[in-house]
Design a protein around this motif. Structure first.
Motif, short mmCIF file in Angstrom:
data_model
loop_
_atom_site.label_atom_id
_atom_site.label_comp_id
_atom_site.label_asym_id
_atom_site.label_seq_id
_atom_site.Cartn_x
_atom_site.Cartn_y
_atom_site.Cartn_z
N THR A 292 0.79 -1.23 0.00
CA THR A 292 0.00 0.00 0.00
C THR A 292 0.83 1.28 0.00
O THR A 292 0.26 2.37 -0.09
N GLY A 293 2.13 1.17 0.10
CA GLY A 293 2.97 2.37 0.08
C GLY A 293 3.07 2.96 -1.31
O GLY A 293 2.73 2.32 -2.32
N GLY A 294 3.52 4.20 -1.40
CA GLY A 294 3.75 4.83 -2.68
C GLY A 294 5.02 4.32 -3.35
O GLY A 294 5.76 3.50 -2.78
N TRP A 295 5.28 4.81 -4.55
CA TRP A 295 6.42 4.33 -5.34
C TRP A 295 7.72 4.50 -4.56
O TRP A 295 8.51 3.56 -4.44
N LEU A 296 7.99 5.68 -4.05
CA LEU A 296 9.25 5.95 -3.37
C LEU A 296 9.38 5.10 -2.12
O LEU A 296 10.47 4.56 -1.83
N ARG A 297 8.31 4.96 -1.37
CA ARG A 297 8.33 4.15 -0.15
C ARG A 297 8.65 2.70 -0.47
O ARG A 297 9.46 2.07 0.20
N GLN A 298 8.04 2.16 -1.50
CA GLN A 298 8.28 0.77 -1.88
C GLN A 298 9.72 0.56 -2.35
O GLN A 298 10.34 -0.46 -2.05
N GLN A 299 10.26 1.53 -3.08
CA GLN A 299 11.65 1.43 -3.52
C GLN A 299 12.61 1.41 -2.33
O GLN A 299 13.56 0.63 -2.30
N ALA A 300 12.35 2.27 -1.35
CA ALA A 300 13.22 2.34 -0.18
C ALA A 300 13.14 1.06 0.64
O ALA A 300 14.18 0.52 1.07
N VAL A 301 11.93 0.55 0.87
CA VAL A 301 11.77 -0.67 1.65
C VAL A 301 12.41 -1.85 0.92
O VAL A 301 13.10 -2.68 1.53
N GLY A 302 12.22 -1.93 -0.38
CA GLY A 302 12.82 -3.02 -1.15
C GLY A 302 14.33 -3.01 -1.08
O GLY A 302 14.97 -4.06 -0.91
N LEU A 303 14.93 -1.84 -1.19
CA LEU A 303 16.38 -1.72 -1.12
C LEU A 303 16.90 -2.12 0.26
O LEU A 303 17.89 -2.84 0.38
N ARG A 304 16.21 -1.64 1.31
CA ARG A 304 16.63 -1.99 2.67
C ARG A 304 16.54 -3.49 2.91
O ARG A 304 17.43 -4.08 3.53
N ARG A 305 15.50 -4.12 2.41
CA ARG A 305 15.34 -5.56 2.60
C ARG A 305 16.39 -6.34 1.81
O ARG A 305 16.87 -7.37 2.27
N MET A 306 16.77 -5.86 0.63
CA MET A 306 17.80 -6.53 -0.13
C MET A 306 19.14 -6.45 0.60
O MET A 306 19.86 -7.47 0.69
N VAL A 307 19.46 -5.29 1.13
CA VAL A 307 20.71 -5.15 1.89
C VAL A 307 20.69 -6.07 3.11
O VAL A 307 21.69 -6.74 3.42
N GLY A 308 19.56 -6.14 3.78
CA GLY A 308 19.44 -7.02 4.93
C GLY A 308 19.60 -8.48 4.54
O GLY A 308 20.23 -9.27 5.27
N ALA A 309 19.04 -8.89 3.40
CA ALA A 309 19.16 -10.28 2.95
C ALA A 309 20.61 -10.61 2.63
O ALA A 309 21.10 -11.70 2.96
N ILE A 310 21.32 -9.69 1.99
CA ILE A 310 22.74 -9.92 1.68
C ILE A 310 23.56 -10.02 2.96
O ILE A 310 24.50 -10.82 3.05
N ALA A 311 23.19 -9.23 3.96
CA ALA A 311 23.92 -9.24 5.24
C ALA A 311 23.51 -10.43 6.11
O ALA A 311 24.07 -10.61 7.19
#
Length: 313
Positions: A292-311
């Motif tokens: 339900t987030g906007g475009w920018l919010r979804q991009q930020a959450v996706g990036l943070r989750r990818m970094v967390g998965a790599i870590a």
């Protein structure tokens, strides 16, 4: 296909000469004329893709929708994704960018007598059958898309990005382009790299992109449509792909990965023909912002989750 290419070049030339070039002179940016023309060339294909998807899918969604549209804000977010993605046309940009890399790479391989053969080098008779060659390119690229899609679900860091696409609970034909920017970049490099490897002619590449994009838009459409027992095994339908977006197909447990030809799911054991034909969509276990987030919010959450998965988190 020359008529299509000639018509496209004529339209692009007219718009550039009568609209963009005078503007560039007026603002003192005429040195950017080649770059602007290149973007216009890509953007016109994107606009054509949006128009074709709307003309084909919108009447179907109005005719027999799976569910009523209750969250129009989420659909508008998907529309923004589509405009940003199609006007940039990442696969075309990647194809053009990789072409210069390929030229240098092939030059070095030629000097070393190691130049790999293209599809038409391996099958010379295809040169006399351009439509058959075009069909072969589509099949090979679709096969590559199947495995790219499986990789998006198999690797945690990639799924962290791809989950944005699956989080939509109000799926329509606009949902096709609901992807993280990095996910789109990876997909474009994958697709463009395979196209260069097998020798897809530059003039045919945009048309292949249009065909696959239209097929993906239709498969995401909010329409209660099945192609029947045989048709479902020949082409990906909205029913077949909606099963892929059901809650039970998230992550590595996904099914029905094919983009155009379900034969890949059939052969590799990932086809699902039997569950509820039109399940609800979404990923309840993922953050609410992805749905339900906007475009920018979804991009930020996706990036943070990818970094967390790599870590490893």
């Amino acid at each position: 296909m020359s008529w299509f290419q000639d018509a496209h070049a004529a339209v692009a030339g007219w718009i550039f000469e009568h609209a963009l070039l005078p503007l560039l002179y007026a603002v003192g940016l005429v040195d950017w004329d080649e770059d602007i023309y290149g973007w216009l060339d890509f953007a016109l294909f994107g606009l054509l893709g949006i128009a074709l998807a709307w003309l084909v899918c919108r009447p179907l969604e109005a005719w027999r929708p799976v569910e009523p549209v209750t969250d129009r804000r989420a659909v508008r977010t998907d529309m923004l994704y589509t405009v940003l993605t199609r006007l940039g046309v990442l696969p075309l940009v990647a194809f053009a960018a990789l072409a210069s890399v390929q030229a240098a790479w092939e030059g070095w391989l030629t000097e070393q007598n190691l130049l790999p053969p293209t599809l038409e080098d391996l099958l010379p008779w295809l040169r006399d059958h351009p439509l058959l060659a075009f069909a072969c390119y589509v099949v090979i690229l679709d096969f590559g898309e199947y495995w790219r899609h499986r990789a998006q679900h198999a690797f945690r860091w990639w799924w962290a990005l791809h989950a944005i696409h699956h989080a939509q609970r109000q799926m329509t034909f606009w949902t096709d382009d609901r992807n993280h920017v990095l996910d789109d970049v990876l997909a474009a490099l994958w697709f463009g790299g395979i196209a260069l490897l097998i020798g897809v002619p530059p003039g045919q590449f945009p048309i292949i992109v249009l065909i696959l994009r239209l097929a993906e838009s239709l498969s995401h459409a909010n329409v209660r449509l099945s192609y029947g027992w045989l048709g479902e095994r020949l082409l990906v339908s909205p029913r077949f792909h909606r099963l892929h977006h059901g809650p039970l197909s998230a992550g590595a447990s996904g099914r029905n990965f094919a983009v155009l030809l379900p034969v890949w799911d059939w052969v590799f054991g990932t086809a699902d023909w039997h569950r509820d034909a039109f399940p609800p969509t979404g990923t309840p276990e993922e953050p609410e912002a992805l749905a339900t987030g906007g475009w920018l919010r979804q991009q930020a959450v996706g990036l943070r989750r990818m970094v967390g998965a790599i870590a490893g988190r």
